[in-house]
Design a protein around this motif. Structure first.
Motif, PDB file in Angstrom:
ATOM      1  N   LYS A  26       0.787  -1.228   0.000  1.00  0.00           N
ATOM      2  CA  LYS A  26       0.000   0.000   0.000  1.00  0.00           C
ATOM      3  C   LYS A  26       0.821   1.281   0.000  1.00  0.00           C
ATOM      4  CE  LYS A  26      -3.750  -2.349   2.444  1.00  0.00           C
ATOM      5  NZ  LYS A  26      -4.488  -2.463   3.722  1.00  0.00           N
ATOM      6  N   THR A  27       1.936   1.312   0.740  1.00  0.00           N
ATOM      7  CA  THR A  27       2.664   2.572   0.885  1.00  0.00           C
ATOM      8  C   THR A  27       3.991   2.518   0.142  1.00  0.00           C
ATOM      9  OG1 THR A  27       3.772   1.843   2.895  1.00  0.00           O
ATOM     10  CG2 THR A  27       1.635   2.921   3.157  1.00  0.00           C
ATOM     11  N   SER A  28       4.658   3.647   0.028  1.00  0.00           N
ATOM     12  CA  SER A  28       5.987   3.681  -0.586  1.00  0.00           C
ATOM     13  C   SER A  28       6.963   2.888   0.268  1.00  0.00           C
ATOM     14  CB  SER A  28       6.466   5.130  -0.693  1.00  0.00           C
ATOM     15  OG  SER A  28       5.624   5.845  -1.557  1.00  0.00           O
ATOM     16  N   ILE A  29       7.850   2.186  -0.409  1.00  0.00           N
ATOM     17  CA  ILE A  29       8.743   1.275   0.300  1.00  0.00           C
ATOM     18  C   ILE A  29      10.200   1.562  -0.010  1.00  0.00           C
ATOM     19  CG2 ILE A  29       7.036  -0.576   0.441  1.00  0.00           C
ATOM     20  CD1 ILE A  29       8.542  -1.914  -1.912  1.00  0.00           C
ATOM     21  N   ASN A  30      11.051   1.136   0.899  1.00  0.00           N
ATOM     22  CA  ASN A  30      12.492   1.173   0.697  1.00  0.00           C
ATOM     23  C   ASN A  30      12.939  -0.105  -0.018  1.00  0.00           C
ATOM     24  OD1 ASN A  30      15.302   0.293   1.690  1.00  0.00           O
ATOM     25  ND2 ASN A  30      15.278   2.483   2.159  1.00  0.00           N
ATOM     26  N   ASN A  31      12.382  -1.220   0.407  1.00  0.00           N
ATOM     27  CA  ASN A  31      12.688  -2.492  -0.245  1.00  0.00           C
ATOM     28  C   ASN A  31      11.561  -3.477   0.034  1.00  0.00           C
ATOM     29  OD1 ASN A  31      13.422  -4.406   2.137  1.00  0.00           O
ATOM     30  ND2 ASN A  31      14.647  -2.578   2.542  1.00  0.00           N
ATOM     31  N   LEU A  32      11.580  -4.571  -0.695  1.00  0.00           N
ATOM     32  CA  LEU A  32      10.599  -5.630  -0.510  1.00  0.00           C
ATOM     33  C   LEU A  32      11.374  -6.944  -0.411  1.00  0.00           C
ATOM     34  CD1 LEU A  32       7.157  -6.064  -2.124  1.00  0.00           C
ATOM     35  CD2 LEU A  32       8.741  -7.992  -2.162  1.00  0.00           C
ATOM     36  N   GLN A  33      10.958  -7.769   0.537  1.00  0.00           N
ATOM     37  CA  GLN A  33      11.673  -9.012   0.788  1.00  0.00           C
ATOM     38  C   GLN A  33      10.705 -10.184   0.687  1.00  0.00           C
ATOM     39  OE1 GLN A  33      13.916  -8.652   4.491  1.00  0.00           O
ATOM     40  NE2 GLN A  33      13.971  -6.425   4.279  1.00  0.00           N
ATOM     41  N   TRP A  34      11.232 -11.318   0.302  1.00  0.00           N
ATOM     42  CA  TRP A  34      10.464 -12.563   0.292  1.00  0.00           C
ATOM     43  C   TRP A  34      11.076 -13.537   1.284  1.00  0.00           C
ATOM     44  CZ3 TRP A  34       5.929 -13.644  -2.205  1.00  0.00           C
ATOM     45  CH2 TRP A  34       5.508 -12.732  -3.175  1.00  0.00           C
ATOM     46  N   TYR A  35      10.165 -14.211   2.014  1.00  0.00           N
ATOM     47  CA  TYR A  35      10.557 -15.187   3.021  1.00  0.00           C
ATOM     48  C   TYR A  35       9.806 -16.481   2.780  1.00  0.00           C
ATOM     49  CZ  TYR A  35      12.660 -11.431   5.791  1.00  0.00           C
ATOM     50  OH  TYR A  35      13.444 -10.393   6.227  1.00  0.00           O
ATOM     51  N   ARG A  36      10.386 -17.545   3.303  1.00  0.00           N
ATOM     52  CA  ARG A  36       9.778 -18.872   3.219  1.00  0.00           C
ATOM     53  C   ARG A  36       9.575 -19.394   4.637  1.00  0.00           C
ATOM     54  NH1 ARG A  36      11.610 -24.232   0.198  1.00  0.00           N
ATOM     55  NH2 ARG A  36      11.179 -25.712   1.888  1.00  0.00           N
ATOM     56  N   GLN A  37       8.475 -20.113   4.859  1.00  0.00           N
ATOM     57  CA  GLN A  37       8.206 -20.716   6.157  1.00  0.00           C
ATOM     58  C   GLN A  37       7.758 -22.154   5.967  1.00  0.00           C
ATOM     59  OE1 GLN A  37       4.754 -19.350   8.403  1.00  0.00           O
ATOM     60  NE2 GLN A  37       5.848 -19.611  10.343  1.00  0.00           N
ATOM     61  N   ASN A  38       8.522 -23.078   6.504  1.00  0.00           N
ATOM     62  CA  ASN A  38       8.066 -24.460   6.578  1.00  0.00           C
ATOM     63  C   ASN A  38       7.100 -24.573   7.747  1.00  0.00           C
ATOM     64  OD1 ASN A  38       9.799 -24.864   4.504  1.00  0.00           O
ATOM     65  ND2 ASN A  38      10.938 -26.516   5.461  1.00  0.00           N
ATOM     66  N   SER A  39       6.211 -25.514   7.665  1.00  0.00           N
ATOM     67  CA  SER A  39       5.120 -25.633   8.635  1.00  0.00           C
ATOM     68  C   SER A  39       5.642 -25.666  10.068  1.00  0.00           C
ATOM     69  CB  SER A  39       4.323 -26.904   8.342  1.00  0.00           C
ATOM     70  OG  SER A  39       3.254 -27.034   9.243  1.00  0.00           O
ATOM     71  N   GLY A  40       5.137 -24.752  10.903  1.00  0.00           N
ATOM     72  CA  GLY A  40       5.484 -24.739  12.313  1.00  0.00           C
ATOM     73  C   GLY A  40       6.876 -24.245  12.636  1.00  0.00           C
ATOM     74  N   ARG A  41       7.520 -23.604  11.672  1.00  0.00           N
ATOM     75  CA  ARG A  41       8.893 -23.144  11.880  1.00  0.00           C
ATOM     76  C   ARG A  41       8.976 -21.634  11.724  1.00  0.00           C
ATOM     77  NH1 ARG A  41      12.413 -27.452  11.336  1.00  0.00           N
ATOM     78  NH2 ARG A  41      13.828 -26.075  12.471  1.00  0.00           N
ATOM     79  N   GLY A  42      10.165 -21.090  11.970  1.00  0.00           N
ATOM     80  CA  GLY A  42      10.404 -19.674  11.734  1.00  0.00           C
ATOM     81  C   GLY A  42      10.561 -19.387  10.249  1.00  0.00           C
ATOM     82  N   LEU A  43      10.640 -18.104   9.918  1.00  0.00           N
ATOM     83  CA  LEU A  43      10.781 -17.701   8.516  1.00  0.00           C
ATOM     84  C   LEU A  43      12.250 -17.626   8.140  1.00  0.00           C
ATOM     85  CD1 LEU A  43       7.869 -16.694   9.333  1.00  0.00           C
ATOM     86  CD2 LEU A  43       8.167 -15.000   7.514  1.00  0.00           C
ATOM     87  N   VAL A  44      12.514 -17.903   6.869  1.00  0.00           N
ATOM     88  CA  VAL A  44      13.865 -17.829   6.337  1.00  0.00           C
ATOM     89  C   VAL A  44      13.869 -16.852   5.174  1.00  0.00           C
ATOM     90  CG1 VAL A  44      15.719 -19.093   5.196  1.00  0.00           C
ATOM     91  CG2 VAL A  44      14.420 -20.183   7.033  1.00  0.00           C
ATOM     92  N   HIS A  45      14.823 -15.933   5.177  1.00  0.00           N
ATOM     93  CA  HIS A  45      14.903 -14.927   4.125  1.00  0.00           C
ATOM     94  C   HIS A  45      15.335 -15.563   2.808  1.00  0.00           C
ATOM     95  CE1 HIS A  45      16.959 -11.617   1.920  1.00  0.00           C
ATOM     96  NE2 HIS A  45      15.925 -10.932   2.351  1.00  0.00           N
ATOM     97  N   LEU A  46      14.661 -15.167   1.718  1.00  0.00           N
ATOM     98  CA  LEU A  46      14.999 -15.696   0.402  1.00  0.00           C
ATOM     99  C   LEU A  46      15.724 -14.666  -0.453  1.00  0.00           C
ATOM    100  CD1 LEU A  46      11.685 -17.559  -0.520  1.00  0.00           C
ATOM    101  CD2 LEU A  46      13.834 -18.570   0.268  1.00  0.00           C
ATOM    102  N   ILE A  47      15.135 -13.491  -0.573  1.00  0.00           N
ATOM    103  CA  ILE A  47      15.669 -12.505  -1.507  1.00  0.00           C
ATOM    104  C   ILE A  47      15.113 -11.127  -1.167  1.00  0.00           C
ATOM    105  CG2 ILE A  47      13.823 -12.838  -3.196  1.00  0.00           C
ATOM    106  CD1 ILE A  47      16.041 -12.721  -5.385  1.00  0.00           C
ATOM    107  N   LEU A  48      15.898 -10.100  -1.441  1.00  0.00           N
ATOM    108  CA  LEU A  48      15.516  -8.714  -1.184  1.00  0.00           C
ATOM    109  C   LEU A  48      15.666  -7.924  -2.469  1.00  0.00           C
ATOM    110  CD1 LEU A  48      16.622  -6.503   1.807  1.00  0.00           C
ATOM    111  CD2 LEU A  48      16.939  -5.688  -0.524  1.00  0.00           C
ATOM    112  N   ILE A  49      14.685  -7.106  -2.775  1.00  0.00           N
ATOM    113  CA  ILE A  49      14.766  -6.245  -3.953  1.00  0.00           C
ATOM    114  C   ILE A  49      14.527  -4.809  -3.508  1.00  0.00           C
ATOM    115  CG2 ILE A  49      12.326  -6.664  -4.589  1.00  0.00           C
ATOM    116  CD1 ILE A  49      13.320  -6.478  -7.560  1.00  0.00           C
ATOM    117  N   ARG A  50      15.407  -3.908  -3.917  1.00  0.00           N
ATOM    118  CA  ARG A  50      15.306  -2.513  -3.518  1.00  0.00           C
ATOM    119  C   ARG A  50      14.303  -1.779  -4.406  1.00  0.00           C
ATOM    120  NH1 ARG A  50      20.432  -4.174  -2.627  1.00  0.00           N
ATOM    121  NH2 ARG A  50      21.359  -3.659  -0.611  1.00  0.00           N
ATOM    122  N   SER A  51      13.854  -0.641  -3.942  1.00  0.00           N
ATOM    123  CA  SER A  51      12.811   0.086  -4.672  1.00  0.00           C
ATOM    124  C   SER A  51      13.284   0.596  -6.024  1.00  0.00           C
ATOM    125  CB  SER A  51      12.293   1.254  -3.827  1.00  0.00           C
ATOM    126  OG  SER A  51      13.347   2.136  -3.509  1.00  0.00           O
TER     127      SER A  51
END
Lengths: 112, 113
Positions: A26-51
């Motif tokens: 919705k708002t202006s961003i500095n960057n956008l990141q994608w994360y993956r989560q296996n069931s019942g676990r914490g999130l793991v960073h996949l990739i970051l893309i800057r604005s």
């Protein structure tokens, strides 16, 4: 309120096919990141893309960013059963805020 | 090994009780976060902290409290004022705002009995 909304909410594909997930924000961003989560676990960073970037690759992952449409997509090529997980986008705002806001996620099932 | 550790992994609370979830990191990160995740849902921000002795409310802070007395530690207390506390709680940290990734703990599953 959540900044990002992923689409689709759930995706089921055959091993070897490509999987595409979309994220809108919705708002202006500095960057956008994608994360993956296996069931019942914490999130793991996949990739970051800057604005100021439009596309980024990492292995079998390809991320695009369209700031005019406030949207991003994550493409996983040649999917494997081990890619089965939930995938979330997260946005960091343009201001100095440390806030990192996550979307609702896409649940991906890759059938062997 | 550097990382972020949440404890306990499972926690059971009786109605009316306060409980505290632990989050410790040895990554020398400035910022720490607490998120709540309900089944099949995304992450909602409860509180975050940019620096020691400072923290900010997220989108769903009511019924929760935090402290940041040390850089390494950011405990979350779920108070009796939180009417529906059963959820999966995730702690995260990162170095600074801007282009840095967040590192997550493995989560604490809280159940009210």
């Amino acid at each position: 309120s959540q900044q990002g909304e992923e689409d689709p909410q759930a995706l089921s594909i055959q091993e070897g096919e490509n999987a595409t997930m979309n994220c809108s924000y919705k708002t202006s961003i500095n960057n956008l990141q994608w994360y993956r989560q296996n069931s019942g676990r914490g999130l793991v960073h996949l990739i970051l893309i800057r604005s100021n970037e439009r596309e980024k690759h990492s292995g079998r992952l390809r991320v695009t960013l369209d700031t005019s449409k406030k949207s991003s997509s994550l493409l996983i090529t040649a999917s494997r059963a081990a890619d089965t997980a939930s995938y979330f986008c997260a946005t960091a705002r343009m201001d100095s805020s440390y806030k990192l806001i996550f979307g609702s996620g896409t649940r991906l099932l890759v059938r062997p | 090994d550097g990382g972020i550790t949440q404890s306990p992994k499972y926690l059971f609370r009786k109605e009316g009780q306060n409980v505290t979830l632990s989050c410790e990191q040895n990554l020398n990160h400035d910022a720490m976060y607490w998120y709540r995740q309900d089944p099949g849902q995304g992450l909602r921000l409860i509180y975050y902290s940019q620096i020691v002795n400072d923290f900010q409310k997220g989108d769903i802070a009511e019924g929760y409290s935090v402290s940041r007395e040390k850089k390494e530690s950011f405990p979350l207390t779920v108070t009796s004022a939180q009417k529906n506390p059963t959820a999966f709680y995730l702690c995260a940290s990162r170095t600074a705002p801007g282009s840095t990734e967040a590192f997550f703990g493995q989560g604490t599953r809280l159940t009210v009995v």
